[in-house]
Design a protein around this motif. Structure first.
Motif, short mmCIF file in Angstrom:
data_model
loop_
_atom_site.label_atom_id
_atom_site.label_comp_id
_atom_site.label_asym_id
_atom_site.label_seq_id
_atom_site.Cartn_x
_atom_site.Cartn_y
_atom_site.Cartn_z
N ILE A 130 -56.24 -17.81 -17.89
CA ILE A 130 -56.87 -16.73 -18.66
C ILE A 130 -57.48 -17.31 -19.92
CG2 ILE A 130 -56.41 -14.64 -20.02
CD1 ILE A 130 -54.24 -13.95 -17.94
N ASN A 131 -56.74 -18.21 -20.58
CA ASN A 131 -57.25 -18.85 -21.79
C ASN A 131 -58.52 -19.65 -21.49
OD1 ASN A 131 -56.98 -21.68 -23.51
ND2 ASN A 131 -56.64 -19.83 -24.74
N ALA A 132 -58.48 -20.47 -20.46
CA ALA A 132 -59.66 -21.27 -20.11
C ALA A 132 -60.84 -20.39 -19.72
CB ALA A 132 -59.32 -22.23 -18.97
N GLY A 133 -60.59 -19.35 -18.95
CA GLY A 133 -61.66 -18.44 -18.55
C GLY A 133 -62.27 -17.70 -19.72
N MET A 134 -61.41 -17.24 -20.63
CA MET A 134 -61.93 -16.55 -21.82
C MET A 134 -62.82 -17.48 -22.64
SD MET A 134 -60.85 -13.35 -22.64
CE MET A 134 -60.99 -13.44 -24.40
N ILE A 135 -62.40 -18.72 -22.79
CA ILE A 135 -63.19 -19.66 -23.59
C ILE A 135 -64.51 -19.95 -22.90
CG2 ILE A 135 -63.27 -22.04 -24.43
CD1 ILE A 135 -60.26 -21.71 -25.08
N GLN A 192 -45.33 -7.92 -10.76
CA GLN A 192 -44.22 -8.09 -11.69
C GLN A 192 -44.13 -9.49 -12.29
OE1 GLN A 192 -42.17 -5.52 -12.64
NE2 GLN A 192 -43.63 -4.30 -11.50
N THR A 193 -44.63 -10.49 -11.60
CA THR A 193 -44.54 -11.86 -12.11
C THR A 193 -45.90 -12.53 -12.00
OG1 THR A 193 -43.88 -12.75 -9.95
CG2 THR A 193 -42.11 -12.11 -11.44
N ILE A 194 -46.08 -13.54 -12.82
CA ILE A 194 -47.30 -14.32 -12.79
C ILE A 194 -46.90 -15.77 -13.04
CG2 ILE A 194 -47.81 -14.00 -15.24
CD1 ILE A 194 -50.80 -13.88 -14.45
N GLN A 195 -47.55 -16.68 -12.37
CA GLN A 195 -47.28 -18.09 -12.56
C GLN A 195 -47.81 -18.53 -13.93
OE1 GLN A 195 -45.54 -20.04 -10.50
NE2 GLN A 195 -45.21 -18.28 -9.18
N PRO A 196 -47.14 -19.48 -14.58
CA PRO A 196 -47.61 -19.93 -15.90
C PRO A 196 -49.05 -20.43 -15.89
CG PRO A 196 -45.42 -20.79 -15.46
CD PRO A 196 -45.89 -20.11 -14.20
N GLU A 197 -49.45 -21.08 -14.82
CA GLU A 197 -50.84 -21.56 -14.77
C GLU A 197 -51.84 -20.40 -14.73
OE1 GLU A 197 -49.12 -22.09 -10.57
OE2 GLU A 197 -48.47 -22.56 -12.58
N GLY A 198 -51.41 -19.25 -14.25
CA GLY A 198 -52.28 -18.07 -14.28
C GLY A 198 -52.56 -17.62 -15.70
N PHE A 241 -54.65 -14.62 -28.15
CA PHE A 241 -54.55 -16.04 -28.51
C PHE A 241 -55.89 -16.74 -28.32
CE2 PHE A 241 -53.86 -20.48 -27.51
CZ PHE A 241 -52.99 -20.89 -28.51
N SER A 242 -56.57 -16.45 -27.23
CA SER A 242 -57.86 -17.09 -26.95
C SER A 242 -58.90 -16.74 -28.01
CB SER A 242 -58.37 -16.69 -25.57
OG SER A 242 -57.47 -17.08 -24.57
N VAL A 243 -58.94 -15.48 -28.40
CA VAL A 243 -59.88 -15.05 -29.44
C VAL A 243 -59.55 -15.76 -30.75
CG1 VAL A 243 -60.66 -13.09 -30.82
CG2 VAL A 243 -60.39 -12.84 -28.35
N GLY A 244 -58.28 -15.81 -31.11
CA GLY A 244 -57.89 -16.50 -32.33
C GLY A 244 -58.23 -17.98 -32.30
N ASN A 250 -41.48 -9.82 -22.21
CA ASN A 250 -41.78 -10.68 -21.07
C ASN A 250 -42.46 -9.92 -19.93
OD1 ASN A 250 -39.66 -9.20 -20.14
ND2 ASN A 250 -38.39 -10.93 -19.52
N THR A 251 -43.07 -8.78 -20.26
CA THR A 251 -43.79 -8.05 -19.22
C THR A 251 -45.17 -8.66 -19.01
OG1 THR A 251 -44.64 -6.45 -20.81
CG2 THR A 251 -42.57 -5.90 -19.72
N ILE A 252 -45.66 -8.52 -17.81
CA ILE A 252 -46.90 -9.20 -17.44
C ILE A 252 -48.10 -8.67 -18.23
CG2 ILE A 252 -47.38 -7.70 -15.49
CD1 ILE A 252 -48.40 -10.21 -14.04
N GLY A 253 -48.15 -7.38 -18.46
CA GLY A 253 -49.28 -6.81 -19.19
C GLY A 253 -49.37 -7.33 -20.61
N PHE A 254 -48.24 -7.43 -21.28
CA PHE A 254 -48.24 -7.96 -22.64
C PHE A 254 -48.51 -9.46 -22.66
CE2 PHE A 254 -45.94 -4.00 -23.68
CZ PHE A 254 -46.75 -3.58 -24.72
N ALA A 255 -48.08 -10.17 -21.62
CA ALA A 255 -48.38 -11.60 -21.55
C ALA A 255 -49.89 -11.83 -21.42
CB ALA A 255 -47.64 -12.24 -20.38
N VAL A 256 -50.54 -11.03 -20.61
CA VAL A 256 -52.00 -11.15 -20.46
C VAL A 256 -52.69 -10.77 -21.76
CG1 VAL A 256 -54.00 -10.20 -19.25
CG2 VAL A 256 -51.96 -10.82 -17.95
N LEU A 257 -52.25 -9.68 -22.39
CA LEU A 257 -52.81 -9.26 -23.68
C LEU A 257 -52.61 -10.34 -24.73
CD1 LEU A 257 -54.00 -7.06 -25.59
CD2 LEU A 257 -51.63 -6.39 -26.02
#
Length: 111
Positions: free
Chosen positions: A16-21, A6-12, A71-74, A59-66
């Motif tokens: 995701i951004n750093a890992g995608m890049i 249900q929750t994720i830390q902001p650094e998580g 954002f990373s692709v852009g 503010n759901t976790i799935g949409f935050a990850v999406l």
């Protein structure tokens, strides 16, 4: 992410951004190399705006990850092409001077 998913830390989210890049930058570099600088910047900027809209809409976790993936692709499409675009429009004698931007060099502020 917590045990309930249900929750994720902001650094998580940032990771995701750093890992995608790190993992996909070469794929998107190849894709953006086939595009004109203005087209790549436009597509990248639209994706970043869409990601920020997703972040703001829910503010759901799935949409935050999406949203972070979008954002990373852009970011990978828009950021490198901005420097290329500035180099393309800069006057020939200013191409290596601050990316062709009209601001003065810090060493020459007194001139």
């Amino acid at each position: 992410m917590d045990d309930n998913g249900q929750t994720i830390q902001p650094e998580g989210i940032v990771n995701i951004n750093a890992g995608m890049i790190m993992l996909t930058c070469f794929l998107f570099a190849g894709l953006s190399a086939k595009m004109r600088a203005t087209n790549s910047m436009l597509v990248g900027t639209v994706l970043v705006v869409a990601a920020l809209a997703i972040f703001g809409a829910t503010n759901t976790i799935g949409f935050a990850v999406l949203a972070m993936i979008v954002f990373s692709v852009g970011e990978m499409l828009a950021s490198p092409k901005f420097s290329e675009f500035l180099g393309n429009i800069a006057p020939p004698d200013k191409k290596a001077c601050g990316s062709g931007s009209p601001r003065p060099h810090p060493d020459r502020l007194d001139d």
